[in-house]
Scaffold this active site. Structure first.
Site, PDB file in Angstrom:
ATOM      1  N   LYS A 119       0.773  -1.396   0.131  1.00 19.46           N
ATOM      2  CA  LYS A 119       0.082   0.088  -0.225  1.00 19.46           C
ATOM      3  C   LYS A 119       0.817   1.292  -0.115  1.00 19.46           C
ATOM      4  CE  LYS A 119      -2.595   0.260   3.559  1.00 19.46           C
ATOM      5  NZ  LYS A 119      -1.446   1.038   4.503  1.00 19.46           N
TER       6      LYS A 119
ATOM      7  N   THR B 218       3.994   1.383  -0.764  1.00 23.17           N
ATOM      8  CA  THR B 218       4.873   1.296  -2.183  1.00 23.17           C
ATOM      9  C   THR B 218       3.783   2.009  -3.197  1.00 23.17           C
ATOM     10  OG1 THR B 218       5.919  -0.460  -1.530  1.00 23.17           O
ATOM     11  CG2 THR B 218       5.871   0.145  -3.817  1.00 23.17           C
TER      12      THR B 218
ATOM     13  N   ARG C 151       2.667   8.335   6.792  1.00 29.99           N
ATOM     14  CA  ARG C 151       2.939   8.444   8.085  1.00 29.99           C
ATOM     15  C   ARG C 151       4.591   8.146   8.483  1.00 29.99           C
ATOM     16  NH1 ARG C 151      -0.918   3.974  10.052  1.00 29.99           N
ATOM     17  NH2 ARG C 151      -0.198   3.273   8.098  1.00 29.99           N
TER      18      ARG C 151
ATOM     19  N   LYS D 232       6.773  -6.387  10.733  1.00 29.10           N
ATOM     20  CA  LYS D 232       6.200  -5.818   9.733  1.00 29.10           C
ATOM     21  C   LYS D 232       7.146  -5.002   8.819  1.00 29.10           C
ATOM     22  CE  LYS D 232       2.504  -2.415   8.763  1.00 29.10           C
ATOM     23  NZ  LYS D 232       3.188  -1.313   8.360  1.00 29.10           N
TER      24      LYS D 232
ATOM     25  N   ALA E 243      -3.198   1.893  12.652  1.00 30.14           N
ATOM     26  CA  ALA E 243      -4.736   1.648  12.175  1.00 30.14           C
ATOM     27  C   ALA E 243      -5.530   0.714  12.727  1.00 30.14           C
ATOM     28  CB  ALA E 243      -5.061   1.655  10.648  1.00 30.14           C
TER      29      ALA E 243
ATOM     30  N   PHE F 264      -3.381  -0.212   6.763  1.00 29.76           N
ATOM     31  CA  PHE F 264      -4.086  -1.613   6.758  1.00 29.76           C
ATOM     32  C   PHE F 264      -5.139  -1.690   5.843  1.00 29.76           C
ATOM     33  CE2 PHE F 264      -2.026  -1.995  11.399  1.00 29.76           C
ATOM     34  CZ  PHE F 264      -1.029  -2.735  10.708  1.00 29.76           C
TER      35      PHE F 264
ATOM     36  N   PHE G 134       3.608  -9.025  -9.149  1.00 26.63           N
ATOM     37  CA  PHE G 134       4.376  -9.622  -8.985  1.00 26.63           C
ATOM     38  C   PHE G 134       4.827 -10.546  -9.992  1.00 26.63           C
ATOM     39  CE2 PHE G 134       3.414  -8.288  -4.593  1.00 26.63           C
ATOM     40  CZ  PHE G 134       4.450  -8.756  -3.892  1.00 26.63           C
TER      41      PHE G 134
ATOM     42  N   TRP H  63       6.912  -0.973  -8.342  1.00 24.80           N
ATOM     43  CA  TRP H  63       8.006  -1.554  -7.713  1.00 24.80           C
ATOM     44  C   TRP H  63       9.391  -1.943  -8.524  1.00 24.80           C
ATOM     45  CZ3 TRP H  63      11.146  -5.608  -7.391  1.00 24.80           C
ATOM     46  CH2 TRP H  63      11.660  -5.968  -5.992  1.00 24.80           C
TER      47      TRP H  63
END
Length: 559
Positions: A74, A76, A97, A108, A276, A304, A384, A412
């Protein structure tokens, strides 16, 4: 196949521009930037105040499906979309954030994006950055110390030490501190009592900093913190023990948004960091509203899945700050669809169209939920290399049945060039005037009904259960004038339910409310459900075991 560089290797190779040049692109004069080294700076309160009369740009929210071990990306995508909008000729700012040390050293990872869609300096952002979290921790714990000191020196406010509501915080995962006994060791150390620690990102001071509009508002909100209750159950506020002024002093610099840059030298505001799952999960109002005055497009994220971050962004942040989002992006991956469809993590590399189709139910629920707020939606499929064309098409076909579009994004691996299609779609949605934003519930709805509305409309729960003590507490707060506040649900991020192992799109489940906490300064009621913890623990093998300095003195292992 060529070696794939790690996030930290890519970040280290970045060709950063001086932060004064990045500020110059936004029209921020050098005297209104407080540099922290050459690649990050704070924006002065004076400059921010001077922007109030300017027209707002378009506000874009990036949210996601429920996170899985497969990874969604998210942040990214948020960073990539900001770069993509700049690439197609729009003046865009990314607002995200700050990272907590807890997940960096836990499980994480960091919060700077990944691959070729990152914010830099990555190491600084994921560690001490500009010291904002330390300031929040210090201000919170100053209040904690002042409470016990006030009681020690006579307790003029008649605080009932059995009803002290203010705990302590630290920015680390440490389960041993969840419940402790303080002031042991005799008369000189005060009155022994039960207390505990939360993680800094769960602190009401963090929420206050992220929702305050300026220093004056900050001080007022800090003064409104309820620290505990007297024997007659009347609340005692932080201002009653004269804590608000000193706390504001500690937070003076932390209130100023941080300016950094993406790998493509586009501006990013990184400020605040409430989780979150246990807090409201959005970056600061000051950063977002300032960015809206300086750019055509502001891309921000909410933590999240959309059941947590997006709901709180809409119902708390937008409601309190008067923001009206123009479009929303929901991030999903083929891998996560397969995992929601029952495939184990080790088998995600194999094509499985049927599992993708089955797992799309989770994505569909989020799309429908965001639409309930009147905001137009587009789905970003974070690519991916193991994704097959058939699997990608299955997601696109499913999303089309919901009246939305899913767009494959390769940011990415490719940076902004890989996300141009999404950027153009976001512009189309934002410029269409389709957004008819409104929160899920009105201010005057009773507190327990607000909880039920979220549980039933967003989580698709069958019922909410709560002890009589919880319901009575909510009614007392309503009688005291707090009934118009929104609610902030503390719930597992992994499921629509309170069971982290229940994937997909469950319906009819029960949401048990364990505890409610009044954050009067922040302006919401925290509702703790299921087994959610406001002080996380470290996993059996924490990420910290792989973080070290190499022979060149460079940090390795951050991600």
């Amino acid at each position: 196949m060529a070696d794939v560089k790690s996030d930290i290797e890519i970040a280290r190779a970045a060709r950063k521009k001086p932060i004064l040049d990045i500020g110059g692109k936004l029209g921020i004069p050098p005297e209104h930037l407080l540099p922290y080294g050459h690649d990050k700076a704070k924006i002065s309160a004076e400059f921010i105040a001077a922007q109030k009369g300017r027209r707002n740009g378009k506000l874009i929210l990036v949210t996601a499906i429920n996170p899985t071990p497969a990874g969604e990306g998210k942040t990214t995508t948020t960073v990539g979309l900001g770069d993509g909008l700049n690439r197609i000729g729009k003046k865009a700012i990314t607002c995200i954030r700050e990272a907590s040390l807890g997940p960096c050293f836990g499980v994480k990872g960091g919060a700077a994006g990944g691959g070729y869609a990152q914010v830099v300096p990555m190491e600084d952002m994921n560690l001490h950055f500009t010291g904002d979290f330390h300031a929040i921790t210090s201000a919170h714990n100053l209040l904690s110390a002042l409470i016990d000191n006030h009681i020690y020196w006579g307790n003029e406010q008649n605080i009932d030490i059995r009803r002290i509501a203010w705990r302590r915080v630290m920015d680390m995962n440490d389960r041993a501190l969840r419940h402790i006994v303080a002031s042991l060791g005799g008369v000189a150390n005060g009155y022994p009592r039960e207390t505990g620690f939360d993680i800094t990102v769960a602190s009401e001071v963090m929420a206050i900093l992220c929702l305050a509009t300026d220093l004056k508002d900050l001080e007022k909100r800090l003064g409104s913190i309820i620290i505990g209750y007297r024997r007659d159950k009347s609340p005692v506020f932080a201002r009653d023990i004269k804590a608000d002024g000193a706390m504001t002093v500690l937070l003076k610099d932390a209130m100023q948004p941080n300016l950094v840059q993406t790998l493509e030298n586009n501006p990013a505001f990184v400020h605040g960091g409430p989780f979150a799952n246990i807090a409201h999960g959005c970056n600061s109002v000051v950063a977002t509203t300032t960015a809206l005055k300086l750019a055509d497009y502001v891309v921000t994220e909410a933590g999240f899945g959309a059941d947590l971050g997006a709901e709180k962004f809409f119902d708390i942040k937008c409601r309190k700050a008067g923001l009206k989002p123009d479009a929303a992006v929901i991030v999903a991956t083929v891998r996560a669809m397969k995992m929601n469809g029952g495939v184990k993590k080790d088998d995600l590399g194999r094509g499985n169209v049927e599992a993708v189709k089955k797992g799309c139910a989770n994505l569909g629920r989020h799309v429908q939920n965001v639409k309930k707020f009147g905001v137009p939606v587009v789905v970003a499929i974070n690519h991916f290399t193991s994704d097959t064309q058939a699997e990608i098409q299955a997601v696109k076909d499913f999303v089309a049945t919901l009246g939305a579009e899913a767009i494959l994004c390769r940011h990415w691996a490719e940076g902004s060039v890989g996300i141009e299609a999404l950027a153009r779609k976001v512009v189309d949605l934002a410029e269409s005037g389709l957004s008819q934003f409104s929160p899920l519930y009105p201010d005057d709805m009773p507190l327990f009904q607000k909880i039920e509305t979220i549980a039933k409309d967003i989580y698709h729960a069958g019922e909410v259960i709560a002890d009589k003590s919880v319901r009575d507490q909510l009614r007392i707060w309503e009688d005291q004038g707090y009934g118009n506040l929104p609610v902030c649900m503390a719930k597992t991020q992994y499921s629509f339910s309170t069971d982290p192992n229940l994937r997909g799109a469950p319906t009819g489940h029960t949401v048990p409310v364990r505890e409610v906490r009044l954050s009067a300064g922040a302006g919401f009621v925290v509702v703790i459900t299921g087994e959610i913890m406001t002080m996380p623990g470290l996993p059996k093998v924490p990420s910290s075991e792989k973080i070290f300095l190499n022979e060149d003195g460079q940090i390795e292992g951050l991600f």
